[in-house]
Design a protein around this motif. Structure first.
Motif, mmCIF file in Angstrom:
data_model
loop_
_atom_site.group_PDB
_atom_site.id
_atom_site.type_symbol
_atom_site.label_atom_id
_atom_site.label_comp_id
_atom_site.label_asym_id
_atom_site.label_seq_id
_atom_site.Cartn_x
_atom_site.Cartn_y
_atom_site.Cartn_z
ATOM 1 N N ALA A 90 -20.445 -6.383 6.411
ATOM 2 C CA ALA A 90 -21.549 -7.211 5.931
ATOM 3 C C ALA A 90 -20.973 -8.229 4.944
ATOM 4 C CB ALA A 90 -22.591 -6.327 5.252
ATOM 5 N N PRO A 91 -21.734 -9.262 4.595
ATOM 6 C CA PRO A 91 -21.231 -10.257 3.632
ATOM 7 C C PRO A 91 -20.838 -9.669 2.277
ATOM 8 C CG PRO A 91 -23.133 -11.132 4.788
ATOM 9 C CD PRO A 91 -23.009 -9.679 5.186
ATOM 10 N N ASN A 92 -21.322 -8.461 1.940
ATOM 11 C CA ASN A 92 -20.950 -7.840 0.663
ATOM 12 C C ASN A 92 -19.585 -7.147 0.726
ATOM 13 O OD1 ASN A 92 -21.476 -5.490 2.108
ATOM 14 N ND2 ASN A 92 -23.165 -4.816 0.806
ATOM 15 N N GLY A 93 -18.936 -7.180 1.906
ATOM 16 C CA GLY A 93 -17.604 -6.599 2.036
ATOM 17 C C GLY A 93 -17.583 -5.141 2.457
ATOM 18 N N HIS A 134 -20.888 -2.865 7.816
ATOM 19 C CA HIS A 134 -22.283 -3.140 8.168
ATOM 20 C C HIS A 134 -22.889 -1.908 8.829
ATOM 21 C CE1 HIS A 134 -25.787 -5.002 9.957
ATOM 22 N NE2 HIS A 134 -25.535 -6.106 9.250
ATOM 23 N N THR A 142 -18.808 4.458 3.213
ATOM 24 C CA THR A 142 -18.432 3.216 3.893
ATOM 25 C C THR A 142 -16.923 3.183 4.100
ATOM 26 O OG1 THR A 142 -18.789 0.823 3.924
ATOM 27 C CG2 THR A 142 -18.105 1.786 1.815
ATOM 28 N N ARG A 144 -13.815 -0.108 4.382
ATOM 29 C CA ARG A 144 -13.539 -1.552 4.361
ATOM 30 C C ARG A 144 -12.361 -1.913 5.254
ATOM 31 N NH1 ARG A 144 -14.950 -4.170 -1.191
ATOM 32 N NH2 ARG A 144 -16.502 -2.721 -1.978
#
Length: 143
Positions: free
Chosen positions: A50-53, A56, A95, A97
């Motif tokens: 997602a744009p927050n890193g 998603h 999550t 990354r």
């Protein structure tokens, strides 16, 4: 479960099934089909974030739903020709990354008109659970 036969299929056949479709686009790789369960892996790439890193949620759900859908396909009752997802739920607990995430789908209910599948998505490196997923599939028959 006796009325639901497991269709013999290879990992290569399932991976080919997703090519040119959403699972193939996201880079999902089926890693095993064993004892009625389906496992898969997805290397985490920037387009999964997602744009927050963070990873998603849709990427995680796609991995889990694909495992469950492929597993359902292998367990269609006699006379059934397809299925469709009618409900899904996902609890996200962590999550990733980078690296990879993995998933294993197992049957919770294998009925003649519905199937319920559970999947756990984990960080491939640490084994930490990222999401717990459940979906209900409606079994379709020719008209």
């Amino acid at each position: 479960m006796s009325h639901t036969a497991v269709t013999a299929v290879t990992v290569e056949q399932l991976n080919a099934l997703g090519q040119g479709y959403f699972p193939g686009y996201l880079g999902l790789e089926i890693t095993s089909v064993d004892n009625g369960e389906v496992a898969a892996r997805m290397a985490v790439q920037p387009h999964h974030l997602a744009p927050n890193g963070f990873l998603h949620a849709g990427s995680v759900v796609t991995l889990a739903d694909t495992c469950c859908g492929y597993a359902c396909r292998l367990h269609l009752p006699e006379g059934a020709n397809n299925f469709t997802t009618i409900e899904l739920k996902s609890n996200h607990l962590g999550t990733a990354r980078d690296g990879a995430i993995v998933c294993v789908a197992k049957p919770a209910h294998l009925g003649r008109t519905t199937q319920v599948w559970d999947a756990v998505v984990s960080n491939a490196a640490s084994g930490k659970t990222i999401a717990i997923f459940r979906c209900t599939q409606m079994i379709l028959y020719p008209k």
